[in-house]
Design a protein around this motif. Structure first.
Motif, PDB file in Angstrom:
ATOM      1  N   PRO A 406       0.834  -1.211   0.000  1.00  0.00           N
ATOM      2  CA  PRO A 406       0.000   0.000   0.000  1.00  0.00           C
ATOM      3  C   PRO A 406       0.864   1.255   0.000  1.00  0.00           C
ATOM      4  O   PRO A 406       2.034   1.223   0.384  1.00  0.00           O
ATOM      5  CB  PRO A 406      -0.803  -0.130   1.298  1.00  0.00           C
ATOM      6  N   PRO A 407       0.302   2.384  -0.415  1.00  0.00           N
ATOM      7  CA  PRO A 407       1.088   3.625  -0.490  1.00  0.00           C
ATOM      8  C   PRO A 407       1.528   4.165   0.859  1.00  0.00           C
ATOM      9  O   PRO A 407       2.465   4.975   0.918  1.00  0.00           O
ATOM     10  CB  PRO A 407       0.137   4.604  -1.199  1.00  0.00           C
ATOM     11  N   VAL A 408       0.867   3.766   1.939  1.00  0.00           N
ATOM     12  CA  VAL A 408       1.304   4.110   3.301  1.00  0.00           C
ATOM     13  C   VAL A 408       1.143   2.870   4.169  1.00  0.00           C
ATOM     14  O   VAL A 408       0.370   1.964   3.853  1.00  0.00           O
ATOM     15  CB  VAL A 408       0.487   5.269   3.914  1.00  0.00           C
ATOM     16  N   SER A 409       1.868   2.813   5.268  1.00  0.00           N
ATOM     17  CA  SER A 409       1.724   1.705   6.201  1.00  0.00           C
ATOM     18  C   SER A 409       0.338   1.734   6.829  1.00  0.00           C
ATOM     19  O   SER A 409      -0.156   2.802   7.229  1.00  0.00           O
ATOM     20  CB  SER A 409       2.784   1.803   7.302  1.00  0.00           C
ATOM     21  N   ILE A 410      -0.293   0.572   6.949  1.00  0.00           N
ATOM     22  CA  ILE A 410      -1.630   0.524   7.551  1.00  0.00           C
ATOM     23  C   ILE A 410      -1.570   0.224   9.048  1.00  0.00           C
ATOM     24  O   ILE A 410      -2.624   0.087   9.687  1.00  0.00           O
ATOM     25  CB  ILE A 410      -2.529  -0.519   6.858  1.00  0.00           C
ATOM     26  N   GLU A 411      -0.393   0.173   9.638  1.00  0.00           N
ATOM     27  CA  GLU A 411      -0.284  -0.164  11.056  1.00  0.00           C
ATOM     28  C   GLU A 411      -1.130   0.729  11.961  1.00  0.00           C
ATOM     29  O   GLU A 411      -1.788   0.241  12.877  1.00  0.00           O
ATOM     30  CB  GLU A 411       1.187  -0.141  11.495  1.00  0.00           C
ATOM     31  N   PRO A 412      -1.158   2.062  11.751  1.00  0.00           N
ATOM     32  CA  PRO A 412      -1.966   2.894  12.661  1.00  0.00           C
ATOM     33  C   PRO A 412      -3.460   2.675  12.519  1.00  0.00           C
ATOM     34  O   PRO A 412      -4.226   3.063  13.414  1.00  0.00           O
ATOM     35  CB  PRO A 412      -1.603   4.331  12.249  1.00  0.00           C
ATOM     36  N   TYR A 413      -3.884   2.053  11.418  1.00  0.00           N
ATOM     37  CA  TYR A 413      -5.310   1.943  11.116  1.00  0.00           C
ATOM     38  C   TYR A 413      -5.857   0.531  11.304  1.00  0.00           C
ATOM     39  O   TYR A 413      -7.010   0.266  10.985  1.00  0.00           O
ATOM     40  CB  TYR A 413      -5.568   2.398   9.672  1.00  0.00           C
ATOM     41  N   ARG A 414      -5.052  -0.366  11.842  1.00  0.00           N
ATOM     42  CA  ARG A 414      -5.465  -1.765  11.947  1.00  0.00           C
ATOM     43  C   ARG A 414      -6.579  -1.956  12.989  1.00  0.00           C
ATOM     44  O   ARG A 414      -6.636  -1.261  14.004  1.00  0.00           O
ATOM     45  CB  ARG A 414      -4.285  -2.648  12.300  1.00  0.00           C
ATOM     46  N   LEU A 415      -7.419  -2.949  12.738  1.00  0.00           N
ATOM     47  CA  LEU A 415      -8.502  -3.288  13.663  1.00  0.00           C
ATOM     48  C   LEU A 415      -7.962  -3.805  14.982  1.00  0.00           C
ATOM     49  O   LEU A 415      -8.579  -3.597  16.037  1.00  0.00           O
ATOM     50  CB  LEU A 415      -9.418  -4.339  13.025  1.00  0.00           C
ATOM     51  N   GLN A 416      -6.812  -4.451  14.972  1.00  0.00           N
ATOM     52  CA  GLN A 416      -6.297  -5.121  16.163  1.00  0.00           C
ATOM     53  C   GLN A 416      -5.980  -4.156  17.303  1.00  0.00           C
ATOM     54  O   GLN A 416      -5.783  -4.586  18.441  1.00  0.00           O
ATOM     55  CB  GLN A 416      -5.045  -5.919  15.815  1.00  0.00           C
ATOM     56  N   ARG A 417      -5.978  -2.850  17.044  1.00  0.00           N
ATOM     57  CA  ARG A 417      -5.774  -1.916  18.151  1.00  0.00           C
ATOM     58  C   ARG A 417      -6.968  -1.927  19.115  1.00  0.00           C
ATOM     59  O   ARG A 417      -6.873  -1.400  20.230  1.00  0.00           O
ATOM     60  CB  ARG A 417      -5.523  -0.516  17.620  1.00  0.00           C
ATOM     61  N   PHE A 418      -8.082  -2.544  18.688  1.00  0.00           N
ATOM     62  CA  PHE A 418      -9.265  -2.630  19.534  1.00  0.00           C
ATOM     63  C   PHE A 418      -9.523  -4.048  20.055  1.00  0.00           C
ATOM     64  O   PHE A 418     -10.508  -4.278  20.740  1.00  0.00           O
ATOM     65  CB  PHE A 418     -10.496  -2.155  18.778  1.00  0.00           C
ATOM     66  N   GLY A 419      -8.641  -4.993  19.729  1.00  0.00           N
ATOM     67  CA  GLY A 419      -8.823  -6.357  20.243  1.00  0.00           C
ATOM     68  C   GLY A 419      -8.353  -7.391  19.255  1.00  0.00           C
ATOM     69  O   GLY A 419      -8.137  -7.114  18.063  1.00  0.00           O
ATOM     70  N   ARG A 420      -8.208  -8.595  19.751  1.00  0.00           N
ATOM     71  CA  ARG A 420      -7.752  -9.719  18.930  1.00  0.00           C
ATOM     72  C   ARG A 420      -8.903 -10.248  18.070  1.00  0.00           C
ATOM     73  O   ARG A 420     -10.028 -10.408  18.546  1.00  0.00           O
ATOM     74  CB  ARG A 420      -7.219 -10.844  19.813  1.00  0.00           C
ATOM     75  N   THR A 421      -8.591 -10.507  16.815  1.00  0.00           N
ATOM     76  CA  THR A 421      -9.616 -11.069  15.931  1.00  0.00           C
ATOM     77  C   THR A 421      -9.721 -12.576  16.143  1.00  0.00           C
ATOM     78  O   THR A 421      -8.895 -13.184  16.847  1.00  0.00           O
ATOM     79  CB  THR A 421      -9.292 -10.804  14.442  1.00  0.00           C
ATOM     80  N   ALA A 422     -10.709 -13.161  15.538  1.00  0.00           N
ATOM     81  CA  ALA A 422     -10.944 -14.606  15.668  1.00  0.00           C
ATOM     82  C   ALA A 422      -9.785 -15.412  15.125  1.00  0.00           C
ATOM     83  O   ALA A 422      -9.650 -16.604  15.441  1.00  0.00           O
ATOM     84  CB  ALA A 422     -12.236 -14.994  14.957  1.00  0.00           C
ATOM     85  N   TRP A 423      -8.903 -14.785  14.328  1.00  0.00           N
ATOM     86  CA  TRP A 423      -7.812 -15.533  13.699  1.00  0.00           C
ATOM     87  C   TRP A 423      -6.462 -15.277  14.325  1.00  0.00           C
ATOM     88  O   TRP A 423      -5.451 -15.822  13.888  1.00  0.00           O
ATOM     89  CB  TRP A 423      -7.779 -15.189  12.206  1.00  0.00           C
ATOM     90  N   ASN A 424      -6.390 -14.380  15.326  1.00  0.00           N
ATOM     91  CA  ASN A 424      -5.097 -14.101  15.992  1.00  0.00           C
ATOM     92  C   ASN A 424      -4.709 -15.234  16.924  1.00  0.00           C
ATOM     93  O   ASN A 424      -5.576 -15.811  17.585  1.00  0.00           O
ATOM     94  CB  ASN A 424      -5.178 -12.798  16.786  1.00  0.00           C
TER      95      ASN A 424
END
Length: 424
Positions: A406-424
């Motif tokens: 992607p043109p910028v890193s998506i790290e600041p926008y990841r869903l995981q900042r709000f919790g672990r997903t079913a696949w983590n």
């Protein structure tokens, strides 16, 4: 009678500006896109936004400098920030998270992340509209943020230096120069910040319809349907609707303020998504008043000239998705505008509007790809920057969907900042 389809490899849930721009970029990049929504494209909040490419707005609302103002703001039922007392118990957990994100280190991280999205936003829109033949829908590439008090000017001077450090083209001008650029400004304006890489559109709905029309010509399809459940597996994605199941290779959840239950169903994460109820007042008789968008630093609203008249937009009300509209919050914008303009506005045939801006307590959207094979993508929570950031968000999503950088890193926008997903 139910029906199901397997005739698409990419399904997008949500036909607002984020979903539609994503549909355009993915379809023109060679994907087969099916877009679904319970309403027609653009029927929700995207048609009523301020129409301003707010690339200058790189600072989060969650800033400790506003803390001392909050009690006064909340006590004013027609001020720029309000909470419906009947919704207070629902919004309290969100507000606590909002306060936590006022830590200086977090504010710096959020500012950098917002600047990264905003920095590529105008160019992304110019590229998208250039390819689709819609550049004429951008009316101006500059704007002013005006102020009425010298103390505000000193604060804005400090903000300006930070903006310039993040690459925002901006300069300070006096009240007289502001009136030279915009003769309708009143003598109350003592100065302004002049932005030269912002701009506004002729009409937000026209922009969305243009983008969707070009995507449809390229082969994208639309179906009016309401997504109820999302299931992601190694074999693909199944989205349950009232018309039956839809099968796809990948799915994007981009349904704004309505994204939370689908995200929780698909991932197990309870994203703290709430809604800012945003209001505007449209003045059809004022089509020639302003040459560019004018924001007010103190009054916290914006005036945008459009094909259909002058749009006064702003104010934030936390009241959820179910409470009835408080139309006084739209009409008070006329009073604020009349204080900044001369002569008084012609409000004949004025029309109020209210829509839901999806907002997260750290003031950043979720832009992510998760699940088996990266089949689930998400883009929601852009709060009042949905129009501004949508074309660049679509570019990020297209890269993610096609296994590209992607043109910028998506790290600041990841869903995981709000919790672990079913696949983590």
């Amino acid at each position: 009678m139910t029906e199901s389809t397997t005739d698409t490899d990419f399904l997008i849930i949500g036909a607002g500006i984020v979903g539609v721009t994503a549909a355009h970029e993915l379809q023109t990049a060679g994907r087969r896109v099916l877009l679904i929504d319970r309403d027609a494209p653009g029927a929700g909040a995207s048609q009523g936004n301020a129409g301003h490419f707010a690339t200058e707005q790189i600072f989060p609302i969650a800033d400790a400098s506003i803390l001392w103002k909050v009690p006064r703001l909340l006590l004013d039922p027609l001020g720029p920030l309000a909470i419906d007392w009947r919704y207070a118990h629902r919004i309290t957990p969100w507000l606590l998270r909002f306060l936590w994100n006022m830590r200086p280190a977090q504010v710096r991280r959020t500012t950098e992340a917002l600047a990264a999205l905003s920095g590529g936003s105008l160019a992304a829109w110019q590229d998208l509209l250039g390819r689709s033949g819609g550049l004429s829908l951008i009316r101006s590439r500059e704007s002013l943020t005006v102020f009425e008090h010298t103390a505000t000017g000193r604060r804005l001077e400090r903000d300006m230096k930070q903006m310039q450090a993040h690459g925002v083209p901006v300069s300070a001008i006096g009240g007289d120069e502001a009136r030279e650029r915009v003769p309708a400004l009143s003598d109350r304006v003592v100065g302004a910040l002049h932005f030269t890489a912002t701009g506004h559109v002729a009409d937000p709905l026209k922009v969305l319809e243009h983008v969707w029309g070009h995507a449809r010509q390229a082969g994208a399809q639309f179906r009016r349907a309401e997504a109820r459940r999302v299931r992601v597996s190694d074999d693909g994605v199944v989205v349950a609707t009232e018309q039956g199941d839809i099968h796809a290779g990948q799915v994007l959840i981009a349904c704004g303020a309505h994204s939370r239950p689908l995200v929780r169903d698909a991932t197990g994460v309870k994203a703290p998504l709430d809604t800012e109820r945003g209001y505007h007042l449209m003045l059809p008789a004022e089509q020639q008043r302003l040459p560019m968008a004018i924001a007010s630093a103190e009054r916290r609203f914006i005036m945008t000239p459009m094909d259909g008249g002058l749009r006064l937009a702003g104010t934030v009300e936390f009241g959820g998705l179910e409470r009835p509209e408080n139309w006084r919050r739209a009409w008070v914008l006329r009073e604020h505008a009349n204080a900044l303009l001369q002569p008084a506005l012609d409000d004949a045939r004025a029309r109020p509007w209210m829509g839901f801006r999806p907002t997260l307590p750290d003031c950043l959207p979720v832009i992510d790809r998760v699940g088996p094979g990266g089949r689930l993508l998400m883009a929601f929570g852009h709060h009042h920057l949905g129009l501004t950031q949508s074309a660049f968000t679509a570019r990020i999503l297209t890269a993610l969907a096609n296994d590209q950088e992607p043109p910028v890193s998506i790290e600041p926008y990841r869903l995981q900042r709000f919790g672990r997903t079913a696949w983590n």
